[in-house]
Write a protein that holds these residues in place. Structure first.
Motif, PDB file in Angstrom:
ATOM      1  N   GLY B  68       1.208  -1.518  -0.175  1.00  0.00           N
ATOM      2  CA  GLY B  68       0.262   0.387  -0.236  1.00  0.00           C
ATOM      3  C   GLY B  68       0.306   1.351   0.168  1.00  0.00           C
ATOM      4  N   LEU B  69       2.200   0.896  -0.445  1.00  0.00           N
ATOM      5  CA  LEU B  69       3.254   2.596  -0.276  1.00  0.00           C
ATOM      6  C   LEU B  69       3.287   2.819  -2.399  1.00  0.00           C
ATOM      7  CD1 LEU B  69       5.951   1.554   1.617  1.00  0.00           C
ATOM      8  CD2 LEU B  69       3.987   2.738   2.350  1.00  0.00           C
ATOM      9  N   GLY B  70       2.450   2.366  -2.940  1.00  0.00           N
ATOM     10  CA  GLY B  70       2.235   2.488  -4.432  1.00  0.00           C
ATOM     11  C   GLY B  70       1.973   4.258  -5.092  1.00  0.00           C
ATOM     12  N   PRO B  71       1.825   4.453  -5.605  1.00  0.00           N
ATOM     13  CA  PRO B  71       1.302   5.782  -5.787  1.00  0.00           C
ATOM     14  C   PRO B  71      -0.078   6.082  -6.400  1.00  0.00           C
ATOM     15  CG  PRO B  71       1.896   5.029  -8.161  1.00  0.00           C
ATOM     16  CD  PRO B  71       1.903   3.771  -6.638  1.00  0.00           C
ATOM     17  N   GLU B  79      -0.861   7.162   4.306  1.00  0.00           N
ATOM     18  CA  GLU B  79      -1.622   8.417   5.340  1.00  0.00           C
ATOM     19  C   GLU B  79      -2.514   7.648   6.575  1.00  0.00           C
ATOM     20  OE1 GLU B  79      -1.054   7.470   2.398  1.00  0.00           O
ATOM     21  OE2 GLU B  79      -2.370   8.204   0.950  1.00  0.00           O
ATOM     22  N   THR B  80      -3.105   6.888   6.289  1.00  0.00           N
ATOM     23  CA  THR B  80      -4.090   6.559   7.567  1.00  0.00           C
ATOM     24  C   THR B  80      -3.683   6.039   8.538  1.00  0.00           C
ATOM     25  OG1 THR B  80      -5.077   5.339   5.326  1.00  0.00           O
ATOM     26  CG2 THR B  80      -5.169   4.197   7.699  1.00  0.00           C
ATOM     27  N   VAL B  81      -1.657   5.375   8.336  1.00  0.00           N
ATOM     28  CA  VAL B  81      -1.091   4.928   9.859  1.00  0.00           C
ATOM     29  C   VAL B  81      -0.657   6.294  10.413  1.00  0.00           C
ATOM     30  CG1 VAL B  81       0.907   3.980  11.089  1.00  0.00           C
ATOM     31  CG2 VAL B  81      -0.443   2.811   9.047  1.00  0.00           C
ATOM     32  N   ALA B  82      -0.960   7.030   9.151  1.00  0.00           N
ATOM     33  CA  ALA B  82       0.069   8.159  10.271  1.00  0.00           C
ATOM     34  C   ALA B  82      -0.970   9.024  10.575  1.00  0.00           C
ATOM     35  CB  ALA B  82       0.412   9.249   8.539  1.00  0.00           C
ATOM     36  N   MET B  88       1.740  13.559  10.554  1.00  0.00           N
ATOM     37  CA  MET B  88       1.583  14.199   9.075  1.00  0.00           C
ATOM     38  C   MET B  88       2.524  13.844   8.386  1.00  0.00           C
ATOM     39  SD  MET B  88      -0.218  17.642  10.568  1.00  0.00           S
ATOM     40  CE  MET B  88       0.408  18.451   9.401  1.00  0.00           C
ATOM     41  N   LEU B  89       2.398  14.075   7.107  1.00  0.00           N
ATOM     42  CA  LEU B  89       2.739  13.818   5.992  1.00  0.00           C
ATOM     43  C   LEU B  89       2.693  14.598   5.553  1.00  0.00           C
ATOM     44  CD1 LEU B  89       1.072  10.436   3.449  1.00  0.00           C
ATOM     45  CD2 LEU B  89       2.562  10.792   5.966  1.00  0.00           C
ATOM     46  N   ALA B  90       4.385  15.534   5.071  1.00  0.00           N
ATOM     47  CA  ALA B  90       5.220  16.270   4.221  1.00  0.00           C
ATOM     48  C   ALA B  90       5.751  16.081   2.858  1.00  0.00           C
ATOM     49  CB  ALA B  90       6.370  16.586   5.086  1.00  0.00           C
ATOM     50  N   PHE B  91       5.765  16.799   1.914  1.00  0.00           N
ATOM     51  CA  PHE B  91       6.743  16.555   0.816  1.00  0.00           C
ATOM     52  C   PHE B  91       8.080  16.362   1.277  1.00  0.00           C
ATOM     53  CE2 PHE B  91       8.367  18.082  -3.194  1.00  0.00           C
ATOM     54  CZ  PHE B  91       7.604  16.777  -4.287  1.00  0.00           C
ATOM     55  N   ASP B  92       8.637  15.323   0.774  1.00  0.00           N
ATOM     56  CA  ASP B  92       9.936  15.233   0.659  1.00  0.00           C
ATOM     57  C   ASP B  92      10.617  15.588  -1.391  1.00  0.00           C
ATOM     58  OD1 ASP B  92      12.095  13.399   3.092  1.00  0.00           O
ATOM     59  OD2 ASP B  92      12.486  13.845   0.857  1.00  0.00           O
ATOM     60  N   PRO B  93      11.324  16.797  -1.064  1.00  0.00           N
ATOM     61  CA  PRO B  93      11.970  17.213  -2.803  1.00  0.00           C
ATOM     62  C   PRO B  93      12.940  16.376  -2.820  1.00  0.00           C
ATOM     63  CG  PRO B  93      11.820  18.828  -0.864  1.00  0.00           C
ATOM     64  CD  PRO B  93      10.859  18.021  -0.327  1.00  0.00           C
ATOM     65  N   GLU B  94      13.877  15.517  -2.134  1.00  0.00           N
ATOM     66  CA  GLU B  94      14.665  15.021  -2.031  1.00  0.00           C
ATOM     67  C   GLU B  94      14.781  13.248  -2.540  1.00  0.00           C
ATOM     68  OE1 GLU B  94      18.841  11.995   0.104  1.00  0.00           O
ATOM     69  OE2 GLU B  94      17.452  13.945   1.617  1.00  0.00           O
ATOM     70  N   GLN B 117       4.246   9.575  -3.525  1.00  0.00           N
ATOM     71  CA  GLN B 117       5.199   8.277  -3.389  1.00  0.00           C
ATOM     72  C   GLN B 117       6.751   9.155  -2.290  1.00  0.00           C
ATOM     73  OE1 GLN B 117       6.510   4.966  -6.596  1.00  0.00           O
ATOM     74  NE2 GLN B 117       5.721   4.038  -4.963  1.00  0.00           N
ATOM     75  N   ALA B 118       5.732  10.240  -2.736  1.00  0.00           N
ATOM     76  CA  ALA B 118       7.376  11.240  -2.034  1.00  0.00           C
ATOM     77  C   ALA B 118       7.014  12.245  -0.601  1.00  0.00           C
ATOM     78  CB  ALA B 118       7.672  12.574  -3.149  1.00  0.00           C
ATOM     79  N   MET B 119       5.818  11.591  -0.662  1.00  0.00           N
ATOM     80  CA  MET B 119       5.100  12.366   0.710  1.00  0.00           C
ATOM     81  C   MET B 119       5.580  11.122   1.558  1.00  0.00           C
ATOM     82  SD  MET B 119       3.562  14.635   0.586  1.00  0.00           S
ATOM     83  CE  MET B 119       2.491  14.979   1.291  1.00  0.00           C
ATOM     84  N   VAL B 120       6.647  11.959   3.046  1.00  0.00           N
ATOM     85  CA  VAL B 120       7.311  10.582   4.158  1.00  0.00           C
ATOM     86  C   VAL B 120       6.755  11.550   5.855  1.00  0.00           C
ATOM     87  CG1 VAL B 120       9.017  10.461   2.646  1.00  0.00           C
ATOM     88  CG2 VAL B 120       9.168  12.749   5.051  1.00  0.00           C
ATOM     89  N   PRO B 121       6.687  10.879   6.778  1.00  0.00           N
ATOM     90  CA  PRO B 121       6.296  11.379   8.127  1.00  0.00           C
ATOM     91  C   PRO B 121       6.949  12.511   8.378  1.00  0.00           C
ATOM     92  CG  PRO B 121       7.147   9.101   8.354  1.00  0.00           C
ATOM     93  CD  PRO B 121       8.158   9.575   6.893  1.00  0.00           C
TER      94      PRO B 121
END
Lengths: 439, 439
Positions: B68-71, B79-82, B88-94, B117-121
């Protein structure tokens, strides 16, 4: 109707066993039109299991259990679930006699523990186990049902097919028919072409992918067998229309089965000459019961000397074109057909890796030959993921496909032909070689 | 520490995929001394997943998620587990740049979906995925942790080994060492002999059974590598003391790997002559990278003519003793060694079924030959369950075992010897034949 699947056993939670039961039951329930909402594995612990059952019972109509029906103190699925469904267990003399007979037959004595297995639901009912000593059980309360089957996969499958599935079908007042199509090609390509057919309520269609092919299982529910069969057939036609002869057969275990049956029908024989697959093609052919009617000789020619000695490849051809080349694949197939006196022969020479390879022939490069009558057809395969097992499996699969097309009297796709009479001709071999090197 | 494993994906509930991740993680968590209390599979449904996580979080210390980590819109584990862990999830440019680079490299364009997919905790942390585009995630609240990994098995395993296991070890302030013993023999026998060693807290020992052999995995936890290794080795010694040379190797993928390595070490070569196994032995040998140093010729002699032509079995011997007999197995092995110029050769002739067989030779009867120097050793195998695949697999396994013993310079157990010089001698062949018919 909604269901949950529950596998009971601490050995599963320790990872000692791969849980194949859950996948089997998921597919079967989906085919029955029953939605599986959750699958769980629970250890052999009364309180945890009871808590779980009491919750799960509220969430759905049917709980499907496997495991925990054995004779030891750890095996407590039956008594725990009985409690949750307001039922009790009663000693069943008939089951007890079956257990005693089984022990006598296998030269052993029952212990007091074994009596546990003869306990059956007082209000619900037992489910006969024709393949082991543990009967299954069915419990029911306020329209909520639970079915308990053994954890041993072959016992569980037999009980499902013989008793549980018929029971569920009878309750739904319907019957079921399935056709499994076998389709050659890559997963994403096939799935893309038929995707709109995979979202259907009845018949359902599900795709399962394997190396170099996919399985499409179509299942129809109807009031009677003949309607279900007709619906299934009509839906299958839609797949045939889209996929053409990529659908190579129905309801077989694999390409080797279709190949052996086709050869048998046509009165043809086959031989193999394998380098990088190292016996995998022969092994697959001989997996099929009755393969001996069509297959007699297999040559595993791993060394260059073996290619020369067993199937008559010219050492000069190996030296000139490389052992992984179209001319060598062609000579291997022709030589194998001749040495075996077979109508058809397939050959494989390639680099399975992980070591070896260069810019012209990277790891994953494979040449295949397929000889029939006066012609040999050569095909090149390239597997970009450098995984030894995958390269070998893809090559074996493609060799079987080439052989099937020849057995069907077709020219295999994407191949280059060489006349048998040209097999020692330098100009013809060089032309063959260069066709592939250009590509 | 207690844990639950949660696999997310509707395709699992439909049975489209076999869940191998859960078994892998069960074993790995057990090795870390973490008790897995429940395993669950949940569909791609936000509310059901959220309800589940909120309950499960209360039951144990650690939730281990895969999938469930796909695009796509279906992929909603992160997002559910967060939400359940107050994160929350934040956009990660790297991470986004890595995804863009991956698409560019493979000649494709990203879609807006891929940004997911670039959203991280925001409070927890991301876990680097070196083998795919979906990073993993770690969430933590009030001492309760959740770790999220991709569902694709090779990505999940790599992330586990590279990041998650080290992280869990660091939190426990310990390190881990494992040895996997490979043991020849039947499951119940081996398990019975070592049962008291399988109930140990540290090192742990778990047994996994395969055809004709078992794997015993010993894992020790300690403060540092060298202590863990020492503990492991000391515990392994207890198994060696009980099982002797039934333990044939450590940390290999199977008997074929040990055989190829042993032959290489001793500078020996091997050939095969296979009837009922139909190429399975050759196929297993050539599974091992580097097999070409020791194996050059494999003969799949399915027909009687093939046994005569390829490895020089006398038609009169087949006529006199039956094709499934000790004299034929002996001549096959000797003939294969000679035709291949190999130091060792093994042969198999038997009835894999399901059809054929009689009172003297029921289905499941197999004769094996193992030639070395001036002697050939013959062994009989009988598999009572008439399962074609099982008969073949057991026979191939036994042939590899015979070859290993010869490569080690030992006389294989439970065999009858025939001198090479007696291979055409009627009295000697009859004596050999009758030894087995009496037994």
């Amino acid at each position: 109707m909604t269901a949950e699947i529950i596998s009971v056993g601490t050995e599963l939670l320790l990872g000692n066993i791969l849980n194949t039961n859950a996948q089997y039951l998921s597919r079967e329930l989906a085919a029955l039109g029953i939605t599986v909402q959750r699958e769980s594995t629970i250890g052999d612990n009364h309180d945890r299991l009871a808590d779980f059952v009491n919750e799960a019972k509220q969430r759905c109509d049917l709980l499907v259990f496997t495991g925990g029906l054995g004779p030891t103190a750890d095996d407590l699925t039956k008594e725990t679930v009985a409690g949750c469904y307001g039922d009790m267990l009663a000693f069943d003399p008939e089951e007890w006699q079956k257990i005693v007979n089984f022990f006598t037959r296998t030269g052993r004595k029952t212990t007091p523990n074994n009596r546990k297995q003869a306990m059956v639901p007082a209000h619900g009912h037992k489910i006969i186990n024709n393949h082991g000593t543990a009967p299954g059980a069915w419990f029911e309360q306020d329209g909520h049902c639970a079915v308990l089957m053994p954890g041993v996969p072959h016992e569980m499958k037999a009980m499902w097919e013989e008793s549980v599935r018929p029971l569920l079908l009878a309750r739904q007042n319907c019957t079921l028919h399935s056709i499994t199509l076998r389709v050659l090609g890559g997963e994403s390509d096939i799935e893309y072409r038929v995707r709109h057919l995979l979202e259907n309520a009845n018949p359902t269609a599900a795709i399962y992918c394997k190396t170099g092919e996919c399985e499409i299982r179509i299942t129809a529910r109807a009031e009677n067998d003949s309607s279900a069969e007709k619906m299934c057939r009509a839906y299958a036609t839609k797949f045939y229309d889209l996929l053409g002869d990529a659908v190579y057969d129905e309801d077989v275990t694999g390409l080797e089965e279709t190949l052996v049956h086709t050869l048998k029908e046509k009165g043809l024989t086959i031989a193999t000459a394998e380098s990088c697959t190292g016996g995998m093609i022969a092994q697959r052919l001989t997996n099929v019961s009755g393969a001996s009617e069509v297959f007699g000789f297999g040559f595993v020619t791993y060394w260059e000397q073996a290619k020369a000695k067993m199937v008559g490849v010219e050492p000069a051809v190996i030296a000139k074109y490389n052992v992984v080349s179209a001319p060598v694949a062609a000579q291997m197939a022709l030589g194998a057909a001749e040495a075996a006196g077979a109508d058809i022969a397939v050959s494989v020479t390639g680099l399975a890796g992980p070591n070896g390879g260069d810019a012209v022939r990277p790891v994953g490069t494979v040449y295949l030959g397929a000889a029939c009558g006066e012609t040999v057809y050569v095909k090149k395969l390239f597997v970009s993921r450098p995984d030894r097992a995958l390269v070998r499996a893809r090559a074996a699969q493609m060799a079987l496909e080439l052989a099937l097309r020849l057995a069907q009297g077709k020219v295999p796709a994407d191949t280059q032909a060489l006349a048998k009479s040209d097999r020692h001709d330098a100009a013809a071999l060089t032309a063959l070689d260069s066709t592939f090197l250009k590509g």
